[in-house]
Design a protein around this motif. Structure first.
Motif, mmCIF file in Angstrom:
data_model
loop_
_atom_site.group_PDB
_atom_site.id
_atom_site.type_symbol
_atom_site.label_atom_id
_atom_site.label_comp_id
_atom_site.label_asym_id
_atom_site.label_seq_id
_atom_site.Cartn_x
_atom_site.Cartn_y
_atom_site.Cartn_z
ATOM 1 N N GLN A 197 12.286 27.114 35.826
ATOM 2 C CA GLN A 197 11.862 25.730 35.699
ATOM 3 C C GLN A 197 10.397 25.628 36.091
ATOM 4 O OE1 GLN A 197 14.727 23.781 38.231
ATOM 5 N NE2 GLN A 197 13.419 23.918 40.022
ATOM 6 N N VAL A 198 9.763 24.541 35.654
ATOM 7 C CA VAL A 198 8.351 24.298 35.928
ATOM 8 C C VAL A 198 8.213 22.846 36.363
ATOM 9 C CG1 VAL A 198 6.028 24.205 34.901
ATOM 10 C CG2 VAL A 198 7.607 26.053 34.268
ATOM 11 N N VAL A 199 7.316 22.617 37.322
ATOM 12 C CA VAL A 199 7.058 21.262 37.802
ATOM 13 C C VAL A 199 5.600 20.898 37.561
ATOM 14 C CG1 VAL A 199 8.845 21.395 39.586
ATOM 15 C CG2 VAL A 199 6.473 21.983 40.161
ATOM 16 N N ALA A 200 5.326 19.607 37.610
ATOM 17 C CA ALA A 200 3.962 19.076 37.632
ATOM 18 C C ALA A 200 3.995 17.907 38.607
ATOM 19 C CB ALA A 200 3.535 18.612 36.245
ATOM 20 N N THR A 201 2.891 17.681 39.295
ATOM 21 C CA THR A 201 2.837 16.591 40.268
ATOM 22 C C THR A 201 1.644 15.700 39.987
ATOM 23 O OG1 THR A 201 1.507 17.840 41.855
ATOM 24 C CG2 THR A 201 3.902 18.035 42.051
ATOM 25 N N THR A 202 1.769 14.434 40.404
ATOM 26 C CA THR A 202 0.658 13.499 40.256
ATOM 27 C C THR A 202 0.835 12.334 41.212
ATOM 28 O OG1 THR A 202 -0.744 12.376 38.626
ATOM 29 C CG2 THR A 202 1.649 12.053 38.409
ATOM 30 N N CYS B 36 2.757 14.968 46.141
ATOM 31 C CA CYS B 36 3.810 14.848 45.115
ATOM 32 C C CYS B 36 4.473 13.476 45.177
ATOM 33 C CB CYS B 36 4.818 15.986 45.202
ATOM 34 S SG CYS B 36 5.819 16.027 46.662
ATOM 35 N N GLN B 37 3.695 12.466 44.838
ATOM 36 C CA GLN B 37 4.238 11.119 44.747
ATOM 37 C C GLN B 37 5.144 10.992 43.526
ATOM 38 O OE1 GLN B 37 0.704 8.726 44.766
ATOM 39 N NE2 GLN B 37 0.379 8.999 46.963
#
Length: 186
Positions: A140-145, A174-175
């Motif tokens: 799996q892959v995540v992205a944060t913003t 990581c909101q």
């Protein structure tokens, strides 16, 4: 594992090189608000270039920033990359007492303001996701913003990510978390 270059319909993703210093400084100032002196920017660029070789020699994921350019003209428009990212999944899934962090493969992108709103972040992110799920075999892959970065959240959704919103003020990085799972693991 080393990324030499990835091509999409309109873009080429490639490692940065020493000739990219001025583009990197401009990009980091415009996108991240970093006003780096020449030596500081040169140090970051050298560290990035060295990381390609060193991580590949260790058999590690290609954690680094990569240049994004228009395929036909070679015009530099931004950066995309892979970063180790820690996520408090318990807190994001509703357990206020579980702030333990899980290490994840993270995806990030940034496009210069004059090239935004044309789908380039989604296209670059999709090309890198293809590599991460194909060659790297990431589960799996995540992205944060941030909560107010609606454009980045829209890109996450276009990439097929499920969004999780952090109900707590911390950790600040990581909101909002996007998560996509490799289809081979479903």
């Amino acid at each position: 594992m080393k990324i030499e270059s990835l091509d999409s319909e309109r873009l080429r993703i490639r490692p940065f090189n020493q000739a990219d210093l001025e583009r990197c400084l401009h990009f980091r100032r415009e996108v991240f608000g970093l006003d780096e002196a020449g030596a500081q920017g040169q140090s970051w660029l050298q560290w990035t270039i060295d990381s390609y070789r060193e991580l590949a020699a260790l058999g590690q994921p290609p954690y680094a920033d990569y240049a994004v350019e228009l395929k036909g003209s070679g015009v530099f428009i931004g950066s995309v990359g892979v970063a180790p990212t820690v996520i408090p999944w318990g807190a994001l899934k509703g357990d206020a007492t579980d702030m333990l962090l899980n290490a994840e493969v993270g995806l990030f992108w940034g496009i210069l303001p004059e090239h935004r709103r044309r789908g380039f972040a989604t296209e670059a992110g999709s090309a890198l996701l293809g590599y991460l799920f194909g060659a790297l075999r990431a589960r799996q892959v995540v992205a944060t913003t941030e909560r107010d970065n609606i454009a980045s959240q829209r890109t996450m959704v276009k990439l097929g990510m499920k969004l999780y919103k952090n109900p707590h003020p911390a950790p600040q990085w990581c909101q909002v978390v996007g998560l996509i799972t490799n289809s081979e693991t479903k």
